[in-house]
Design an enzyme around this catalytic site. Structure first.
Site, PDB file in Angstrom:
ATOM      1  N   GLN B 255     -13.673  39.392 -71.887  1.00 13.91           N
ATOM      2  CA  GLN B 255     -12.620  40.145 -71.205  1.00 13.91           C
ATOM      3  C   GLN B 255     -11.287  39.417 -71.322  1.00 13.91           C
ATOM      4  OE1 GLN B 255     -13.254  43.157 -70.078  1.00 13.91           O
ATOM      5  NE2 GLN B 255     -11.055  43.308 -69.912  1.00 13.91           N
ATOM      6  N   HIS B 258      -8.811  39.933 -74.220  1.00 15.59           N
ATOM      7  CA  HIS B 258      -8.078  41.196 -74.391  1.00 15.59           C
ATOM      8  C   HIS B 258      -6.571  41.006 -74.281  1.00 15.59           C
ATOM      9  CE1 HIS B 258     -10.706  44.511 -75.161  1.00 15.59           C
ATOM     10  NE2 HIS B 258     -11.552  44.141 -74.238  1.00 15.59           N
ATOM     11  N   GLU B 322     -13.252  47.414 -63.035  1.00 11.41           N
ATOM     12  CA  GLU B 322     -13.426  48.329 -64.167  1.00 11.41           C
ATOM     13  C   GLU B 322     -14.829  48.140 -64.773  1.00 11.41           C
ATOM     14  OE1 GLU B 322     -11.034  47.269 -67.508  1.00 11.41           O
ATOM     15  OE2 GLU B 322     -11.333  49.192 -68.535  1.00 11.41           O
ATOM     16  N   HIS B 323     -15.166  46.903 -65.089  1.00 12.08           N
ATOM     17  CA  HIS B 323     -16.502  46.576 -65.605  1.00 12.08           C
ATOM     18  C   HIS B 323     -17.183  45.650 -64.615  1.00 12.08           C
ATOM     19  CE1 HIS B 323     -13.890  46.980 -69.240  1.00 12.08           C
ATOM     20  NE2 HIS B 323     -14.873  47.762 -69.642  1.00 12.08           N
ATOM     21  N   ASP B 356     -18.517  48.410 -74.577  1.00  6.91           N
ATOM     22  CA  ASP B 356     -17.227  48.458 -75.269  1.00  6.91           C
ATOM     23  C   ASP B 356     -17.352  49.140 -76.625  1.00  6.91           C
ATOM     24  OD1 ASP B 356     -15.863  47.163 -73.280  1.00  6.91           O
ATOM     25  OD2 ASP B 356     -15.983  45.177 -74.201  1.00  6.91           O
ATOM     26  N   HIS B 415      -2.452  89.993 -47.483  1.00  5.46           N
ATOM     27  CA  HIS B 415      -3.819  89.569 -47.804  1.00  5.46           C
ATOM     28  C   HIS B 415      -4.824  90.470 -47.082  1.00  5.46           C
ATOM     29  CE1 HIS B 415      -1.841  85.926 -49.215  1.00  5.46           C
ATOM     30  NE2 HIS B 415      -2.977  85.452 -49.676  1.00  5.46           N
TER      31      HIS B 415
END
Lengths: 424, 424
Positions: B255, B258, B322-323, B356, B415
């Site tokens: 990670q 990245h 996220e993960h 991934d 209505h």
């Protein structure tokens, strides 16, 4: 009503135009209000409530006594109607439950999705001219089915600091007990950031005026999820010679009475229908308490005469109306060809007001052409899906080399290493 | 790596903090760029491409010859890996197809939902340091399964005006032929507003740097839907004494590589594991080409020692990563208790890099705590659901009085009239 006879393709952008959004114009004001609420909490909310809603509220939270009194004040006939509508809404939304299924994509590689409730949700119910308790049902029931842990509701008080009893009753039907007398931008800020009294939520739902919409857009940029971008409500009616002009007129007016910026469009292959509908609308209009609003909305509304069904369908999908009523002889078949719309009402006995209140479908729908990319509110809107995966040692032997090859080509060598180590 | 030993509950907000969003700071610049693209189309896109990407592009559209040449240039081993990954992604996303079911909420009142493809979608694939062709698969495959009519792809060219062949190959696997050499803000503007060359889309997908993110947020305020708010990528690892320290170290580093703003968190009940992991990361780091980036990310990363599994779960759901990798002896059971996360990886042989690239799940996931309210990308993201309803004359006799009662209480008499007329 503006009438267009056989418009050419190049005029479609013009005849399907909506009032322009004005988020950028409002961002400065909204930003100031939000920042005050963020830093000063309840004190700021109190100040803005006085300034915008002209109500002096010490305690925002609606008490149990107020809720019980409201429940007692509602007529049994209205209670009964609300309960029938609630039952239908419940039936339709329970059927939307997601069932998880484990997928073995390769031997030893198992992947699945699971739907979980969004834990803290905030519902905004506008006040103003009409007490929209039906929206409480439309948001509160799916929140309840999803199993959201904390559901709070904000709605503006009247000048005396009261909430309409029907809103409190509808909330009680949805088991919502945390109700706050806060409206407008300040309600959105309170729910997005939290205050001493109001808990912060993860997602805000509900309609509102252009300030509420701007505030929702503002907080969605980094602080809190929202249901969808909102705009003035719209209906489009597709009609042929089998349509009942009085029904069509009533359906168009029921959209027009929502607000002066409502959008009403009639598309038909029948020139005489346009004339008849306009004539009947004139008569029906006179009997409406909200005739002024409806008349204003009609000024910006359109009747479009097209040459055939193909063009009717094409123009409809191009416009992507929030509500679409199909009043034609082959309504069911035409409905199959609709690709852009929020909610579709098929046949002469399916008016929009059925979906607005009681048939079971949700009435919180994408406006302003957003039906091209957004769904209306449903059970999904109160859940998020998490993906899970489990890989066995043997499964990883198959998958590992694929990961290594791809990670190497993406020049992400730590990703590759995470695979290599596990294959040793 | 910052180490926290037995943090108290009141320190959770601090230890789970993300880098702050900066949309408002960027809005002025973004607004100017978008308005230029809107008014000047291709000419503006060309100008910004020169200014930001230092590439002089006459024709943005990638030619068939370029695509074919790229396909020929890819090594068979990489092609094979991409095809296996594509197959798994396809299998997992095909299983997400929605099946419509008609619900009769009351006799004669039928309601149903139908999922339809979003017609025009735009995929953004970042360029920069790594050619993220895996993201092409993650977005292109569900778009293909959904049946989106027009799928276009924008990705920045290098200074010579070329696109990495693996991106073009992955696009060809997803049957995407409309590819444009446009990156950054200008790509988002081109897809949101359209230009002479680039068609306007209904929804934009894909990751990007903070400028791309700001541009996506900008267009989402009124012009074009977007997949989700984005932020720097994150992983959290939950580990006990059964975790393999080398695997954990490799997962954290994959990670961290990245970007310098990536988020990496290790939560464990084992103090010695923290020490070991840090030691092994130091060794693994030395062998990485992107070691500088990863080292920078690690500076802001955290190892948190907690007293028990309860606290581990609580802190995880609070953080909403996220993960999430679960490397514990009862990983499967703990996964059942996760309520906020983008994607969960269960057990020692399920590294994040599997998801991934190749296991089949999607890697486009909510960051920055948005996992509390957003799902990752799935087939749903490329569809919208339309509700339909059909009511018979007899059905309306049951439903009409409910509508009348509710419309009257909401003071919406048009209505009510739409119901009354149909019951006569």
């Amino acid at each position: 009503m503006q009438i267009y006879r056989y418009p050419l393709l190049n005029s479609w952008p013009e005849i399907t135009k909506r009032p322009s959004a004005d988020f950028l114009e409002k961002i400065e004001t909204v930003s100031k209000v939000m920042s005050k609420i963020r830093s000063e909490g309840d004190a700021a909310i109190r100040k803005f409530t006085k300034q915008f809603d002209h109500a002096d509220i010490e305690d925002f939270k609606v008490s149990e006594t107020e809720i019980n009194e409201a429940i007692n004040r509602i007529e049994p006939s209205l209670k009964n109607a609300i309960l029938i509508a609630a039952q239908n809404i419940d039936t339709f939304h329970v059927a939307q439950k997601f069932s998880s299924r484990v997928i073995e994509t390769m031997p030893g590689v198992k992947c699945w999705q699971k739907a979980l409730p969004i834990e803290r949700v905030g519902l905004y119910i506008p006040g103003g001219s009409a007490p929209l308790f039906s929206t409480v049902l439309m948001l509160g029931i799916p929140a309840m089915i999803a199993g959201c842990h904390n559901v709070i509701l904000c709605t503006p008080p009247d000048k005396k600091g009261n909430i309409h009893p029907a809103i409190l009753y509808a909330a009680s039907v949805c088991h919502i007990t945390e109700i706050y007398k806060i409206g407008g931008m300040q309600a959105i800020g309170a729910m997005a950031y939290g205050s001493e009294t109001v808990p912060k939520v993860d997602k805000i739902f509900g309609p509102g005026n252009s300030w509420v919409t701007a505030a929702k857009q503002f907080v969605a940029n980094g602080d809190c999820a929202i249901d969808m971008p909102a705009g003035p409500s719209e209906v489009a009616v597709m009609a042929d010679e089998t349509a009942n002009p009085a029904f069509v007129a009533a359906d168009l007016l029921s959209q027009a009475e929502h607000g002066p910026d409502s959008q009403v469009i009639l598309i038909t292959t029948q020139e005489h229908l346009i004339k008849e509908v306009i004539k009947i609308m004139g008569k029906q209009l006179k009997e409406l308490p909200r005739s002024e609003i409806a008349a204003k909305a009609l000024e910006n509304s359109r009747a479009i005469l097209v040459k055939d069904v193909e063009e009717m369908i094409g123009l409809m999908n191009y416009y992507a109306p929030e509500h679409l009523i199909i009043a034609t002889k082959d309504a069911g078949e035409l409905a199959e060809r609709i690709t852009n719309a929020g909610s579709v009402f098929i046949g002469n006995y399916t008016p929009e007001s059925a979906g607005d209140y009681a048939s079971g479908t949700n009435h919180t729908l994408p406006t302003n052409g957003w039906a091209k990319s957004f769904s209306g509110i449903g059970l999904d809107s109160f859940c998020k899906k998490i993906t899970f995966q489990h890989i066995t040692k043997e499964g990883f032997r198959l998958l590992g080399p694929v990961i290594e090859e791809m990670a190497q080509a993406e020049q992400l060598f730590a990703h590759k290493n995470a695979a290599t180590l596990r294959m040793k």
